[in-house]
Write a protein that holds these residues in place. Structure first.
Motif, PDB file in Angstrom:
ATOM      1  N   GLY A   9       0.820  -1.200   0.000  1.00 13.61           N
ATOM      2  CA  GLY A   9       0.000   0.000   0.000  1.00 13.61           C
ATOM      3  C   GLY A   9       0.854   1.250   0.000  1.00 13.61           C
ATOM      4  N   GLY A  10       0.178   2.393  -0.153  1.00 11.64           N
ATOM      5  CA  GLY A  10       0.904   3.652  -0.140  1.00 11.64           C
ATOM      6  C   GLY A  10       0.112   4.757  -0.796  1.00 11.64           C
ATOM      7  N   LEU A  11       0.814   5.834  -1.094  1.00 13.60           N
ATOM      8  CA  LEU A  11       0.222   7.000  -1.742  1.00 13.60           C
ATOM      9  C   LEU A  11       0.548   6.972  -3.225  1.00 13.60           C
ATOM     10  N   VAL A  12      -0.470   7.148  -4.051  1.00 14.69           N
ATOM     11  CA  VAL A  12      -0.277   7.135  -5.499  1.00 14.69           C
ATOM     12  C   VAL A  12      -1.167   8.197  -6.124  1.00 14.69           C
ATOM     13  N   GLN A  13      -0.721   8.766  -7.225  1.00 11.55           N
ATOM     14  CA  GLN A  13      -1.509   9.769  -7.928  1.00 11.55           C
ATOM     15  C   GLN A  13      -2.633   9.113  -8.729  1.00 11.55           C
ATOM     16  N   PRO A  14      -3.699   9.832  -8.974  1.00  8.90           N
ATOM     17  CA  PRO A  14      -4.772   9.296  -9.836  1.00  8.90           C
ATOM     18  C   PRO A  14      -4.210   8.840 -11.172  1.00  8.90           C
TER      19      PRO A  14
END
Length: 117
Positions: A9-14
Motif C-alpha cells: 500500500g501507499g500514496l499514489v496519484q490518480p
C-alpha cells in the motif's frame, strides 16, 4: 498460528498503479479461497476481488474495479496479489486480505491505499 500479512500500500496519484501482496502462514494456502476487501471510515467493508482454490483459479470482481484490478495467487509462495491500475480517489481505503475455507476465515491487518494528487 494463522497470519495474513499485507504489503504494497501507499500514496499514489490518480491514474497510477499499485500492487498489493498478502503472504499467508499457518494455513493450507492452496485450499483456501483468497480475497481482497476494502474499507473506508464510516462504511462497511466491501469485497473487491476473490480467487478460488484448486486449479480453476476462478476470479470475481466488484463492478467498480472490473477491467482495472487483477487478483492472482501463487500457491508455491503462499501469496495472493492485487494489481491495481488506473487508480482513482474513490479507490482510497484500507485493503484487507481474506482467506476462506468452509467455516474458517481469517483477516490480515490491512494496508492503506491513498489515491491523491
Amino acid at each position: 498460528q494463522v497470519q495474513l500479512v499485507e504489503s504494497g500500500g501507499g500514496l499514489v496519484q490518480p491514474g497510477g498503479s499499485l500492487r498489493l501482496s498478502c503472504v499467508a502462514s499457518g494455513i493450507s494456502f492452496s485450499l483456501y479461497v483468497m480475497g481482497w476487501y476494502r474499507q473506508v471510515p464510516g462504511k462497511q467493508r466491501e469485497l473487491v476481488a476473490t480467487v478460488t482454490s484448486g486449479f480453476a483459479y476462478n476470479t470475481n470482481y466488484v463492478d467498480s474495479v472490473k477491467g482495472r484490478f487483477t487478483i492472482s495467487r501463487d500457491n508455491a509462495k503462499n501469496t495472493v496479489y492485487l494489481q491495481m491500475n488506473s487508480l482513482t480517489p474513490e479507490d482510497t481505503a484500507v485493503y484487507y486480505c481474506h482467506a476462506l475455507r468452509g467455516g474458517n476465515h481469517y483477516w490480515g491487518q490491512g494496508t492503506q491505499v491513498t489515491v491523491s494528487s
